[in-house]
Enzyme design. Structure first.
Site, PDB file in Angstrom:
ATOM      1  N   CYS A  33       5.574  -5.066   6.263  1.00 15.02           N
ATOM      2  CA  CYS A  33       5.387  -4.444   5.304  1.00 15.02           C
ATOM      3  C   CYS A  33       6.264  -4.907   3.860  1.00 15.02           C
ATOM      4  O   CYS A  33       6.188  -4.678   3.063  1.00 15.02           O
ATOM      5  CB  CYS A  33       6.027  -2.940   5.425  1.00 15.02           C
ATOM      6  SG  CYS A  33       4.927  -2.080   6.539  1.00 15.02           S
ATOM      7  N   HIS A  65       0.823   3.024  -0.371  1.00 17.59           N
ATOM      8  CA  HIS A  65       1.718   1.926   0.279  1.00 17.59           C
ATOM      9  C   HIS A  65       0.646   0.786   0.917  1.00 17.59           C
ATOM     10  O   HIS A  65       0.564   1.190   2.188  1.00 17.59           O
ATOM     11  CB  HIS A  65       2.585   2.446   1.517  1.00 17.59           C
ATOM     12  CG  HIS A  65       3.367   1.640   2.039  1.00 17.59           C
ATOM     13  ND1 HIS A  65       3.635   0.412   1.626  1.00 17.59           N
ATOM     14  CD2 HIS A  65       3.982   1.639   3.491  1.00 17.59           C
ATOM     15  CE1 HIS A  65       4.443  -0.410   2.740  1.00 17.59           C
ATOM     16  NE2 HIS A  65       4.640   0.436   3.887  1.00 17.59           N
TER      17      HIS A  65
HETATM   18  N1  COA Z   1       0.756  12.309   1.599  1.00 13.85           N
HETATM   19  C1  COA Z   1      -0.139  13.282   0.858  1.00 13.85           C
HETATM   20  N2  COA Z   1      -1.380  13.453   1.564  1.00 13.85           N
HETATM   21  C2  COA Z   1      -1.641  12.612   2.434  1.00 13.85           C
HETATM   22  C3  COA Z   1      -0.986  11.973   3.048  1.00 13.85           C
HETATM   23  C4  COA Z   1       0.437  11.488   2.568  1.00 13.85           C
HETATM   24  N3  COA Z   1       0.942  10.687   3.337  1.00 13.85           N
HETATM   25  N4  COA Z   1      -1.910  11.150   4.018  1.00 13.85           N
HETATM   26  C5  COA Z   1      -3.062  11.848   4.014  1.00 13.85           C
HETATM   27  N5  COA Z   1      -2.984  12.788   3.156  1.00 13.85           N
HETATM   28  C6  COA Z   1      -3.944  13.625   2.727  1.00 13.85           C
HETATM   29  C7  COA Z   1      -5.282  13.231   2.621  1.00 13.85           C
HETATM   30  O1  COA Z   1      -5.692  12.742   1.331  1.00 13.85           O
HETATM   31  C8  COA Z   1      -6.154  14.159   3.324  1.00 13.85           C
HETATM   32  O2  COA Z   1      -6.568  15.149   2.155  1.00 13.85           O
HETATM   33  P1  COA Z   1      -8.028  15.722   1.790  1.00 13.85           P
HETATM   34  O3  COA Z   1      -8.290  16.451   3.345  1.00 13.85           O
HETATM   35  O4  COA Z   1      -7.912  16.578   0.811  1.00 13.85           O
HETATM   36  O5  COA Z   1      -8.854  14.739   1.924  1.00 13.85           O
HETATM   37  C9  COA Z   1      -5.239  14.900   4.292  1.00 13.85           C
HETATM   38  O6  COA Z   1      -4.110  14.637   3.661  1.00 13.85           O
HETATM   39  C10 COA Z   1      -5.551  14.623   5.640  1.00 13.85           C
HETATM   40  O7  COA Z   1      -5.590  13.030   5.672  1.00 13.85           O
HETATM   41  P2  COA Z   1      -6.078  12.227   6.831  1.00 13.85           P
HETATM   42  O8  COA Z   1      -6.309  11.016   6.216  1.00 13.85           O
HETATM   43  O9  COA Z   1      -6.880  12.728   7.951  1.00 13.85           O
HETATM   44  O10 COA Z   1      -4.396  12.355   7.508  1.00 13.85           O
HETATM   45  P3  COA Z   1      -4.119  11.500   8.714  1.00 13.85           P
HETATM   46  O11 COA Z   1      -3.398  12.525   9.653  1.00 13.85           O
HETATM   47  O12 COA Z   1      -5.079  10.747   9.336  1.00 13.85           O
HETATM   48  O13 COA Z   1      -2.999  10.332   8.494  1.00 13.85           O
HETATM   49  C11 COA Z   1      -0.618   9.975   8.300  1.00 13.85           C
HETATM   50  C12 COA Z   1      -1.738  10.922   7.968  1.00 13.85           C
HETATM   51  C13 COA Z   1       0.724  10.490   7.838  1.00 13.85           C
HETATM   52  C14 COA Z   1      -0.399   9.979  10.078  1.00 13.85           C
HETATM   53  C15 COA Z   1      -0.965   8.713   7.852  1.00 13.85           C
HETATM   54  O14 COA Z   1      -1.044   8.504   6.445  1.00 13.85           O
HETATM   55  C16 COA Z   1       0.244   7.540   8.344  1.00 13.85           C
HETATM   56  O15 COA Z   1      -0.025   7.012   9.262  1.00 13.85           O
HETATM   57  N6  COA Z   1       1.187   7.328   7.382  1.00 13.85           N
HETATM   58  C17 COA Z   1       2.225   6.284   7.635  1.00 13.85           C
HETATM   59  C18 COA Z   1       1.764   4.909   7.181  1.00 13.85           C
HETATM   60  C19 COA Z   1       2.765   3.901   7.534  1.00 13.85           C
HETATM   61  O16 COA Z   1       3.542   3.917   8.793  1.00 13.85           O
HETATM   62  N7  COA Z   1       3.136   2.851   7.051  1.00 13.85           N
HETATM   63  C20 COA Z   1       4.086   1.913   7.462  1.00 13.85           C
HETATM   64  C21 COA Z   1       5.462   2.285   7.500  1.00 13.85           C
HETATM   65  S1  COA Z   1       6.534   1.399   8.011  1.00 13.85           S
END
Ligand code: COA
Length: 382
Positions: free
Chosen positions: A83, A330
């Site tokens: 990242c 991100h």
């Molecule tokens: N913040 C706010 N809203 C979020 C969000 C976030 N981080 N991630 C998803 N949403 C929203 C989406 O827009 C969606 O909204 P909708 O239903 O109105 O369309 C809803 O929440 C569900 O989204 P979805 O894509 O199904 O979520 P998910 O459960 O598959 O993924 C996480 C969520 C947190 C697990 C994923 O974003 C993730 O893995 N994040 C971490 C990324 C990471 O590790 N980066 C590297 C760092 S070292």
């Protein structure tokens, strides 16, 4: 070494960019940056990307992008450091110009994350495969362990931790490129779905498509192109243990400390001289630990200070005026370059409603994995 300036920037909106593939996104950001810097020809190109192979099934990004933006023939390579790929690419571009090798260097970052079904799996390839990923731990789980350790050691409450994303979403409202430019409140954070206890959805940076590019040149040539330029005053990078269990203390990210110290030493400034900082808040706890490692708060006191308003306008230091990774988005390889773009806007007084008043010196901090790599830049307005 020669002094180096940033003379132009360009980025896509961050979010779900279904109409653009990886080269379209990069080209949009690169051509905007070239136009902004008033340059038609570049001497070299660096592209930061974490995993274009797994996310977009496309390697060899340096040559691809040079060709696609009409600059075929220039030396062009991709830089990878999880990242922190974008920030590390900026460092390579800086070294290229500072050394005297090239004058006009385009540095960009890009990631196309939404096209694969399991983006979390791809991200986990940046952890220690044999000890972490193979055993089912992904980044939300690793940062959850850091959060638990910090809350236990320093008495940070769940409500206080929630103030980090609440602040960053508030900042993002004024950022037209942000993925999630809306405010959230305590109830929204505490009621959002559990991802890895104690971290909930609203503690996590999202999955994002996007690209960001900047143009570098020697400081003494900057005025040939524009009157809006900033100087790169300090650069520091460091590696750290890639596996979380190899950290001596789970509440510390030592690579961040080392990179910060190196950047401060090179720039000849201290934390008190910094007016704002863009930090790598991949998870809410990361912002707190990083702010402490960079010397803005004492160890153990950053969480409560941010919860009390010390990390926003009117506080000790504005942290993540762009909205940070949480609310701006991100796209991993692009993040480090986008942080530099926010600093450029702030230091050239072009940040609109999110402008930090009288901003003169800003910092960016970009890291890979759970502290396995870090790069810090200190920029100065001219
Ligand atoms: N913040 C706010 N809203 C979020 C969000 C976030 N981080 N991630 C998803 N949403 C929203 C989406 O827009 C969606 O909204 P909708 O239903 O109105 O369309 C809803 O929440 C569900 O989204 P979805 O894509 O199904 O979520 P998910 O459960 O598959 O993924 C996480 C969520 C947190 C697990 C994923 O974003 C993730 O893995 N994040 C971490 C990324 C990471 O590790 N980066 C590297 C760092 S070292």
């Amino acid at each position: 070494m020669r002094d180096v300036a940033i003379i132009g920037v360009g980025m896509t909106k961050f979010g779900e960019l279904w109409e653009q593939n990886i080269r379209d996104m990069f080209a949009e950001a690169a051509l905007k940056a070239m136009e902004n810097a008033n340059v038609e020809k570049i001497d070299a190109l660096y592209v930061g990307a974490m995993s274009s192979g797994l996310y977009a099934f496309q390697e060899h990004l340096g040559s691809l992008m040079a060709d696609y933006i009409g600059q075929v023939g220039v030396p062009a390579v991709r830089i990878e450091s999880a990242c922190s790929s974008g920030g590390q690419a900026v460092r390579m571009g800086f070294l290229d110009v500072a050394s005297g090798m090239h004058d006009i260097v385009l540095v960009g970052g890009v990631e196309k994350m939404w096209d694969v079904e399991d983006g979390t799996f791809v991200l986990a390839t940046a952890s220690d495969q044999e000890y972490e990923a193979y055993n089912g731990v992904t980044f939300p789980g690793l940062y959850a362990m850091i959060a638990r350790a910090y809350m236990e050691k320093y008495g940070l409450t769940r409500e206080e931790l929630a103030q980090v994303p609440i602040k960053n979403h508030k900042h993002a409202v004024n950022n037209p490129n942000a993925q999630y430019p809306f405010e959230i409140d305590l109830k929204t954070v505490l009621n959002s779905s559990m991802v890895a206890d104690p971290l909930r959805l609203m503690d996590c940076s999202p999955i994002t498509d996007g690209a960001a590019c900047i143009i570098l040149c020697p400081l003494d040539r900057a005025k040939e192109f524009t009157d809006k330029y900033v100087k790169i005053r300090g650069v520091g990078a460091a590696s750290g243990p890639i596996a979380l269990h190899d950290h001596k203390d789970l509440t510390r990210l030592e690579a961040v400390f080392l990179a910060g110290q190196r950047a401060y030493n090179m720039a000849g400034v201290t934390p008190n001289d910094i007016n704002f900082v863009e930090v790598h808040d991949c998870f809410s706890i990361a912002e707190i630990v990083v702010a402490e490692e960079l010397g803005f708060f004492e160890y153990g006191k950053g969480g409560k200070a941010i919860a009390e308003g010390q990390g926003t306008y009117g506080g000790k230091i504005v942290i993540n005026p762009s909205g940070g990774l949480k609310a701006k988005g991100h796209p991993v390889g692009a993040t480090g370059v986008a942080q530099i773009i926010e600093a450029y806007y702030q230091l050239t007084n072009q940040a609109g409603k999110r402008q930090v008043q009288n901003a003169r010196i800003g910092m960016t901090q970009n890291m890979g994995g759970s502290g396995g790599s870090c790069v810090v830049h200190i920029l100065e307005g001219m």
